[in-house]
Design a protein around this motif. Structure first.
Motif, PDB file in Angstrom:
ATOM      1  N   ASN A 333       0.705  -1.110  -0.101  1.00  0.00           N
ATOM      2  CA  ASN A 333      -0.009   0.017  -0.063  1.00  0.00           C
ATOM      3  C   ASN A 333       0.770   1.177  -0.060  1.00  0.00           C
ATOM      4  N   ARG A 336       1.300   1.985  -3.393  1.00  0.00           N
ATOM      5  CA  ARG A 336       0.304   2.364  -4.216  1.00  0.00           C
ATOM      6  C   ARG A 336      -0.149   3.742  -4.231  1.00  0.00           C
ATOM      7  N   GLU A 337       0.327   4.469  -3.276  1.00  0.00           N
ATOM      8  CA  GLU A 337       0.334   5.892  -3.175  1.00  0.00           C
ATOM      9  C   GLU A 337       0.665   6.581  -4.563  1.00  0.00           C
ATOM     10  N   PRO A 340      -0.957   3.540  -8.179  1.00  0.00           N
ATOM     11  CA  PRO A 340      -2.448   3.023  -7.483  1.00  0.00           C
ATOM     12  C   PRO A 340      -3.140   1.546  -8.224  1.00  0.00           C
ATOM     13  N   LYS A 341      -2.515   1.118  -9.234  1.00  0.00           N
ATOM     14  CA  LYS A 341      -2.850  -0.077  -9.884  1.00  0.00           C
ATOM     15  C   LYS A 341      -2.381  -1.200  -9.266  1.00  0.00           C
ATOM     16  N   GLU A 343      -1.912  -4.366  -6.723  1.00  0.00           N
ATOM     17  CA  GLU A 343      -2.793  -4.759  -5.567  1.00  0.00           C
ATOM     18  C   GLU A 343      -2.070  -5.876  -4.842  1.00  0.00           C
TER      19      GLU A 343
END
Length: 429
Positions: A333, A336-337, A340-341, A343
């Motif tokens: 995460n 992801r900042e 964002p794709k 997971e």
């Protein structure tokens, strides 16, 4: 066993020292390492980046910055000679907020002071970043072309093999257990034999402080070990970006870096590293850390590190790093900042963890630059961490130059492999 020069540590720096000494002197050089091969630990357990010097304060990290600038060209030349992958893929350093943008502007200034040309580094706004890397989200970013991906483990093995071909003796699986300075020589007592040497070079990486302390050198310093962990991305993310993507660190006074999106030289993509405090330079697992926990804690409590252990911000940051170690989601995460794709559920395999040591002074502060300490007929290289692999070749020349000035070695041949000793030394002055 007798030797003129003995190097403890066959990491990328110790191997580079052996490489140059084997070309420039006729002295008998011996390298020993407790591991089964050269570059077994940190030298092959890192991000594999050949770093551009815009991240390094030209005053506080002067040696690191100069070595990184020259190291890029030297590794490119060596990799080409050996037909080893040297992928010039560049890097993005992204800012997600106003403090981060201010830090990027500082980095641009540092890059210029450290010798980067304007065509090698540029500050991009969000729309320009989108054109370069459509999946990256940020406010601004530095794009540096002079950044590459390599496998430092392979480079280290080639360097030590070249040194051996020049007459160096390499003793793997050999552990230095005690060292006695006899004045006219030094005895290194290993688990196999005693080595009598005229000059000892301590390039033991995570064990360098311990070796120095055995010899009574810089007992005012201690170190903290940090394990950097990685998660390997599934193949579907292979084309997510062309470049590695780093984010500006939030806490500059600590060695806690937010995990990066890493493009490996072999095409793999990884997220990492975090920086989890551990108790051993080989603390990859619980058993090793449990074994070394009590002696390491006692050492730290009796040194400047005790101030760090009771610092509330350090404790808070260390707790966050531990959480990223036990929770894949927490670690992914962070990336992801700006990507964002990605997971967390798409990351199923851990990468290879590595451990680096950061030196702490008597005031409880992290030492920013490399330290080279001479004591009699021994030379100790302390606090040699990132961008240590990038600058290993030129930094080895710097150390040899310093030893020559101190009368410890005599350079008999300016030709050091592919390079001129004098030209490299002048560049580093």
């Amino acid at each position: 066993m007798k030797s003129d020069i003995t190097i403890i540590g066959a990491g990328i720096l110790g191997s580079s020292l052996a490489y140059f000494l084997s070309h420039m002197t006729t002295k008998k050089v011996l390298v020993l390492d407790h591991a089964p091969r050269a570059g077994y630990h940190t030298s092959s357990r890192n991000t594999g980046k050949v770093h551009a010097p815009f991240l390094y304060d030209p005053q506080k990290k002067k040696l690191f910055a100069k070595s990184a600038r020259l190291g890029f060209t030297m590794w490119e030349t060596y990799a080409k000679q050996k037909n080893i992958a040297f992928k010039k893929d560049g890097v993005l350093e992204v800012a997600l907020d106003e403090p981060g943008i201010q830090r990027l502007e500082k980095y641009m200034s540092w890059g210029e002071q450290n010798g980067l040309d304007k065509n090698e580094i540029s500050l991009l706004d969000s729309s320009e970043v989108k054109k370069l890397e459509p999946e990256v989200v940020c406010q601004k970013a530095i794009f540096c072309k002079k950044d590459a991906s390599v496998d430092y483990g392979i480079l280290t093995e080639n360097i030590i093999n070249d040194a051996v071909n020049q007459g160096v003796t390499f003793l793997p699986n050999t552990n230095a257990q005690n060292i006695s300075d006899k004045g006219d020589h030094i005895d290194i007592h290993t688990d196999k034999d005693t080595i009598q040497t005229s000059l000892l070079i301590n390039a033991a990486g995570g064990m360098s402080i311990d070796i120095a302390h055995i010899m009574g050198v810089r007992k005012d310093l201690t170190d903290i070990h940090f394990r950097g962990e990685y998660w390997e991305a599934e193949p579907e993310y292979k084309d997510l970006t062309k470049t590695s993507v780093y984010s500006v660190p939030k806490h500059l006074e600590y060695p806690f870096l937010d995990p990066h999106w890493i493009v490996r030289s072999d095409g793999r993509r990884e997220v990492g590293p975090n920086a989890v405090p551990v108790f051993s330079p080989y603390g990859y697992d619980i058993s090793e850390n449990v074994k070394k926990m009590i002696p390491k804690m006692l050492e730290m409590l009796s040194s400047g590190a005790s101030k760090m252990l009771f610092d509330s911000q350090f404790i808070s940051l260390a707790s966050g790093e531990f959480l990223s170690s036990v929770s894949k989601t927490v670690m992914i995460n962070r990336v992801r900042e700006f990507l964002p794709k990605v997971e967390p559920k798409k990351f199923k395999k851990r990468g290879t963890a590595g451990i680096r040591a950061s030196v702490i002074d008597r005031n409880g502060k992290f030492v920013p630059d490399a330290l080279v300490e001479q004591s009699g007929n021994s030379v100790h290289i302390l606090n040699y961490n990132s961008p240590g692999a990038t600058g290993a070749l030129p930094f080895a020349v710097y150390i040899i130059s310093q030893m020559q000035n101190a009368g410890l070695v005599k350079i008999e041949n300016d030709k050091c492999g592919l390079w001129s000793f004098e030209k490299i030394s002048q560049t580093l002055e």
